[in-house]
Design a protein around this motif. Structure first.
Motif, mmCIF file in Angstrom:
data_model
loop_
_atom_site.group_PDB
_atom_site.id
_atom_site.type_symbol
_atom_site.label_atom_id
_atom_site.label_comp_id
_atom_site.label_asym_id
_atom_site.label_seq_id
_atom_site.Cartn_x
_atom_site.Cartn_y
_atom_site.Cartn_z
ATOM 1 N N UNK A 120 0.824 -1.203 0.000
ATOM 2 C CA UNK A 120 0.000 0.000 0.000
ATOM 3 C C UNK A 120 0.860 1.255 0.000
ATOM 4 N N UNK A 121 1.906 1.270 0.805
ATOM 5 C CA UNK A 121 2.810 2.426 0.847
ATOM 6 C C UNK A 121 3.506 2.621 -0.497
ATOM 7 N N UNK A 122 3.924 1.527 -1.103
ATOM 8 C CA UNK A 122 4.562 1.603 -2.421
ATOM 9 C C UNK A 122 3.572 2.076 -3.485
ATOM 10 N N UNK A 123 2.327 1.618 -3.378
ATOM 11 C CA UNK A 123 1.294 2.046 -4.333
ATOM 12 C C UNK A 123 1.032 3.538 -4.194
ATOM 13 N N UNK A 124 0.928 4.025 -2.954
ATOM 14 C CA UNK A 124 0.677 5.454 -2.723
ATOM 15 C C UNK A 124 1.840 6.295 -3.243
ATOM 16 N N UNK A 125 3.067 5.851 -2.995
ATOM 17 C CA UNK A 125 4.239 6.585 -3.482
ATOM 18 C C UNK A 125 4.298 6.554 -5.004
ATOM 19 N N UNK A 126 3.970 5.418 -5.605
ATOM 20 C CA UNK A 126 3.962 5.309 -7.066
ATOM 21 C C UNK A 126 2.885 6.203 -7.678
ATOM 22 N N UNK A 127 1.744 6.298 -7.011
ATOM 23 C CA UNK A 127 0.688 7.190 -7.476
ATOM 24 C C UNK A 127 1.171 8.636 -7.444
#
Length: 183
Positions: A12-19
């Protein structure tokens, strides 16, 4: 994103940062990089409907920049399906509506797009405040489509509001806590 990945952060943290990175790449008109990064955000978002919806909507803009209107529309259909079956934030809903409004305007359906742009602006201002980046983007996108449709007078108030928000945002920029202090 790289540091979070090296640190073993959760998806989730990686997804938010990628977004977030994908949004920055969109701002820089780096469409291919944005498309790949937002695709990664979608993959990493897992069951987080809010992140997944926002990433699909933003990826649609990357496809638009690449000139792939069919992929843009398909991405929007996916994002709209997520909206219909998930409880997502107002920000995610605004992202989807903004992308759909731009798609409609770019496909000769400006009159259909205007209520969507208006809803994005209202929602963004109420949830993000007067300096909403989403509202600024909606206003400038809508105004540019109106200008291309020879509706310059109707576009002027939207451009003026966006410009005022941008100026206000620039003058109230974040300053670090140590700024202005003597050493």
């Amino acid at each position: 994103v790289e540091l979070l990945s090296k640190a073993g952060s959760d998806s989730r943290s990686l997804a938010a940062a990628s977004l977030s990175l994908g949004e920055c790449l969109l701002d820089l008109d780096r469409w291919s990089d944005a498309e790949l990064t937002l695709g990664r955000a979608i993959t990493l978002s897992g069951g987080d409907a809010d992140l997944r919806t926002r990433a699909h909507a933003k990826r649609a803009f990357a496809y638009w920049g690449l000139g792939n209107m069919q992929a843009m529309d398909e991405g929007l259909v996916t994002a709209e399906a997520l909206l219909a079956k998930s409880d997502v934030s107002a920000q995610a809903r605004a992202s989807v509506l903004l992308a759909r409004a731009a798609w409609l305007a770019d496909n000769g359906r400006l009159d259909q797009s205007l209520p969507l742009f208006d809803e994005v602006i209202r929602t963004s201002l109420s949830t993000e405040g007067a300096l909403s980046r989403t509202a600024m983007q909606a206003r400038t996108t809508m105004a540019s489509r109106m200008v291309f449709a020879h509706r310059v007078e109707a576009a002027k108030p939207h451009l003026a509001a966006a410009l005022a928000a941008m100026r206000s945002s620039a003058s109230s920029s974040w300053r670090p806590s140590w700024a202005g202090r003597s050493p």
